[in-house]
Design a protein around this motif. Structure first.
Motif, PDB file in Angstrom:
ATOM      1  N   PRO A   4      50.117  66.763   9.354  1.00  0.00           N
ATOM      2  CA  PRO A   4      50.772  65.618   8.704  1.00  0.00           C
ATOM      3  C   PRO A   4      52.268  65.549   8.986  1.00  0.00           C
ATOM      4  N   ILE A   5      52.929  66.721   9.022  1.00  0.00           N
ATOM      5  CA  ILE A   5      54.367  66.737   9.299  1.00  0.00           C
ATOM      6  C   ILE A   5      54.627  66.300  10.730  1.00  0.00           C
ATOM      7  N   LYS A   6      53.796  66.768  11.659  1.00  0.00           N
ATOM      8  CA  LYS A   6      53.935  66.359  13.053  1.00  0.00           C
ATOM      9  C   LYS A   6      53.740  64.855  13.197  1.00  0.00           C
ATOM     10  N   LEU A   7      52.750  64.329  12.458  1.00  0.00           N
ATOM     11  CA  LEU A   7      52.492  62.896  12.503  1.00  0.00           C
ATOM     12  C   LEU A   7      53.689  62.117  11.973  1.00  0.00           C
ATOM     13  N   ALA A   8      54.277  62.608  10.885  1.00  0.00           N
ATOM     14  CA  ALA A   8      55.442  61.938  10.303  1.00  0.00           C
ATOM     15  C   ALA A   8      56.616  61.963  11.274  1.00  0.00           C
ATOM     16  N   GLU A   9      56.814  63.093  11.947  1.00  0.00           N
ATOM     17  CA  GLU A   9      57.908  63.193  12.917  1.00  0.00           C
ATOM     18  C   GLU A   9      57.694  62.230  14.082  1.00  0.00           C
ATOM     19  N   LEU A  10      56.459  62.158  14.559  1.00  0.00           N
ATOM     20  CA  LEU A  10      56.165  61.251  15.666  1.00  0.00           C
ATOM     21  C   LEU A  10      56.367  59.804  15.242  1.00  0.00           C
ATOM     22  N   GLY A  11      55.975  59.488  14.005  1.00  0.00           N
ATOM     23  CA  GLY A  11      56.196  58.144  13.490  1.00  0.00           C
ATOM     24  C   GLY A  11      57.671  57.793  13.449  1.00  0.00           C
ATOM     25  N   GLY A  12      58.500  58.781  13.129  1.00  0.00           N
ATOM     26  CA  GLY A  12      59.936  58.553  13.110  1.00  0.00           C
ATOM     27  C   GLY A  12      60.492  58.285  14.497  1.00  0.00           C
ATOM     28  N   VAL A  13      59.927  58.952  15.487  1.00  0.00           N
ATOM     29  CA  VAL A  13      60.380  58.743  16.866  1.00  0.00           C
ATOM     30  C   VAL A  13      60.017  57.338  17.339  1.00  0.00           C
ATOM     31  N   ILE A  14      58.789  56.926  17.064  1.00  0.00           N
ATOM     32  CA  ILE A  14      58.319  55.608  17.510  1.00  0.00           C
ATOM     33  C   ILE A  14      58.953  54.488  16.698  1.00  0.00           C
ATOM     34  N   GLY A  15      59.305  54.786  15.440  1.00  0.00           N
ATOM     35  CA  GLY A  15      59.679  53.746  14.493  1.00  0.00           C
ATOM     36  C   GLY A  15      60.985  53.023  14.737  1.00  0.00           C
ATOM     37  N   ASP A  16      61.836  53.518  15.604  1.00  0.00           N
ATOM     38  CA  ASP A  16      63.095  52.822  15.877  1.00  0.00           C
ATOM     39  C   ASP A  16      62.837  51.604  16.769  1.00  0.00           C
ATOM     40  N   PRO A  17      63.377  50.427  16.435  1.00  0.00           N
ATOM     41  CA  PRO A  17      63.108  49.214  17.229  1.00  0.00           C
ATOM     42  C   PRO A  17      63.452  49.352  18.711  1.00  0.00           C
ATOM     43  N   ALA A  18      64.590  49.952  19.023  1.00  0.00           N
ATOM     44  CA  ALA A  18      64.985  50.090  20.430  1.00  0.00           C
ATOM     45  C   ALA A  18      64.007  50.988  21.186  1.00  0.00           C
ATOM     46  N   ARG A  19      63.604  52.086  20.540  1.00  0.00           N
ATOM     47  CA  ARG A  19      62.658  52.995  21.199  1.00  0.00           C
ATOM     48  C   ARG A  19      61.289  52.343  21.336  1.00  0.00           C
ATOM     49  N   ALA A  20      60.899  51.538  20.356  1.00  0.00           N
ATOM     50  CA  ALA A  20      59.620  50.833  20.445  1.00  0.00           C
ATOM     51  C   ALA A  20      59.616  49.866  21.621  1.00  0.00           C
ATOM     52  N   VAL A  21      60.739  49.172  21.824  1.00  0.00           N
ATOM     53  CA  VAL A  21      60.843  48.252  22.966  1.00  0.00           C
ATOM     54  C   VAL A  21      60.732  49.016  24.280  1.00  0.00           C
ATOM     55  N   MET A  22      61.389  50.157  24.360  1.00  0.00           N
ATOM     56  CA  MET A  22      61.317  50.972  25.574  1.00  0.00           C
ATOM     57  C   MET A  22      59.889  51.436  25.848  1.00  0.00           C
ATOM     58  N   LEU A  23      59.198  51.878  24.813  1.00  0.00           N
ATOM     59  CA  LEU A  23      57.819  52.343  24.979  1.00  0.00           C
ATOM     60  C   LEU A  23      56.907  51.215  25.451  1.00  0.00           C
ATOM     61  N   CYS A  24      57.120  50.028  24.902  1.00  0.00           N
ATOM     62  CA  CYS A  24      56.310  48.883  25.332  1.00  0.00           C
ATOM     63  C   CYS A  24      56.573  48.548  26.803  1.00  0.00           C
ATOM     64  N   ALA A  25      57.822  48.681  27.223  1.00  0.00           N
ATOM     65  CA  ALA A  25      58.146  48.436  28.630  1.00  0.00           C
ATOM     66  C   ALA A  25      57.461  49.455  29.526  1.00  0.00           C
ATOM     67  N   LEU A  26      57.375  50.693  29.060  1.00  0.00           N
ATOM     68  CA  LEU A  26      56.759  51.759  29.852  1.00  0.00           C
ATOM     69  C   LEU A  26      55.238  51.691  29.850  1.00  0.00           C
ATOM     70  N   LEU A  27      54.674  50.820  29.033  1.00  0.00           N
ATOM     71  CA  LEU A  27      53.218  50.666  29.007  1.00  0.00           C
ATOM     72  C   LEU A  27      52.673  50.041  30.290  1.00  0.00           C
ATOM     73  N   ASP A  28      53.550  49.640  31.196  1.00  0.00           N
ATOM     74  CA  ASP A  28      53.055  49.131  32.480  1.00  0.00           C
ATOM     75  C   ASP A  28      52.645  50.267  33.409  1.00  0.00           C
ATOM     76  N   GLY A  29      52.847  51.526  32.972  1.00  0.00           N
ATOM     77  CA  GLY A  29      52.402  52.670  33.746  1.00  0.00           C
ATOM     78  C   GLY A  29      53.328  53.075  34.867  1.00  0.00           C
ATOM     79  N   ARG A  30      54.454  52.389  35.015  1.00  0.00           N
ATOM     80  CA  ARG A  30      55.371  52.695  36.109  1.00  0.00           C
ATOM     81  C   ARG A  30      56.611  53.415  35.600  1.00  0.00           C
ATOM     82  N   SER A  31      57.397  53.925  36.532  1.00  0.00           N
ATOM     83  CA  SER A  31      58.660  54.577  36.183  1.00  0.00           C
ATOM     84  C   SER A  31      59.768  53.537  36.100  1.00  0.00           C
ATOM     85  N   HIS A  32      60.646  53.698  35.118  1.00  0.00           N
ATOM     86  CA  HIS A  32      61.775  52.792  34.943  1.00  0.00           C
ATOM     87  C   HIS A  32      63.049  53.609  34.818  1.00  0.00           C
ATOM     88  N   SER A  33      64.127  53.081  35.353  1.00  0.00           N
ATOM     89  CA  SER A  33      65.406  53.773  35.267  1.00  0.00           C
ATOM     90  C   SER A  33      65.991  53.633  33.865  1.00  0.00           C
TER      91      SER A  33
END
Length: 230
Positions: A4-33
């Motif tokens: 549960p603690i690991k899950l909460a920590e991961l949720g905190g990492v994903i939960g930032d709007p800027a990081r969420a946008v970056m993750l969505c961009a990386l969902l194309d499976g390619r490398s980005h600078s």
């Protein structure tokens, strides 16, 4: 550290709007600078570096150095699957007003996109439903398999199924599509199928997004070879 603690920590990492946008961009499976991801998220380069370090610490992304530049991509298909599932939950729980009009970009994503390295959106779901109807694949909540008929058709399409069966990656499985709220085909077979379609010119990437466009040749090929209307 408990799960549960690991899950909460991961949720905190994903939960930032800027990081969420970056993750969505990386969902194309390619490398980005780092510069690309900074512009995509709308943050300063220094801030982007901090966000990317957080994502790397959370084992969601990996970094590769090419000269002076750093390039980032998702750690694995498992990360992409988890992100797609979280977005499916988020979309299912949201209630947009009936008058809500999608932007051209959002509409393109819903029509056809890559989910890491396989097809998603209406295209991915339509193909999956056609494969099931023609008894090329059998999907369940626990996984999936290619039927003998499907193996013959996919092999004739130029996909080396024998090589993929030696991989540690799941061979055939379903992935819940966040925009369609239905399963689309994932796994090694789906990735190889998408690669083959790109090679044939049936689909092409749209710049600045993981949305893809279906070419006239692709629409004809999907219909004639797989009975999928896209």
């Amino acid at each position: 550290m408990s799960s549960p603690i690991k899950l909460a920590e991961l949720g905190g990492v994903i939960g930032d709007p800027a990081r969420a946008v970056m993750l969505c961009a990386l969902l194309d499976g390619r490398s980005h600078s780092a510069t690309e991801l900074s512009l995509t998220a709308g943050v300063m380069p220094q801030t982007a570096s901090w966000h990317l370090a957080k994502l790397a610490d959370g084992q969601l992304i990996t970094v590769e150095r090419r000269g002076r530049n750093r390039y980032f991509r998702l750690t694995s298909p498992l990360v992409a699957q988890a992100l797609e599932a979280v977005m499916a939950i988020a979309i299912a729980g949201s209630r947009a007003p009936r008058s809500h009009v999608l932007s051209e970009r959002d509409q393109a994503l819903r029509n056809a996109r890559t989910c890491y390295d396989h097809f998603a959106g209406r295209l991915g779901v339509a193909l999956t439903e056609a494969f099931i109807k023609r008894k090329l694949i059998v999907l369940s909540k626990d996984g999936g398999r290619i039927t003998p008929r499907g193996a013959r058709l996919l092999s004739g399409f130029g996909i080396n199924l024998s090589a993929m069966q030696q991989s540690k990656r799941p061979f055939c499985r379903s992935c819940l599509d966040w925009s369609e709220q239905k399963p689309h085909l994932a796994g090694a077979v789906a990735a190889a199928f998408a690669t083959r379609c790109f090679d044939l010119g049936w689909v092409r990437r749209l710049p600045g997004t993981r949305a893809i466009a279906i070419t006239p040749a692709g629409a004809k090929g999907f219909e004639e070879q797989f009975s999928a209307t896209v």
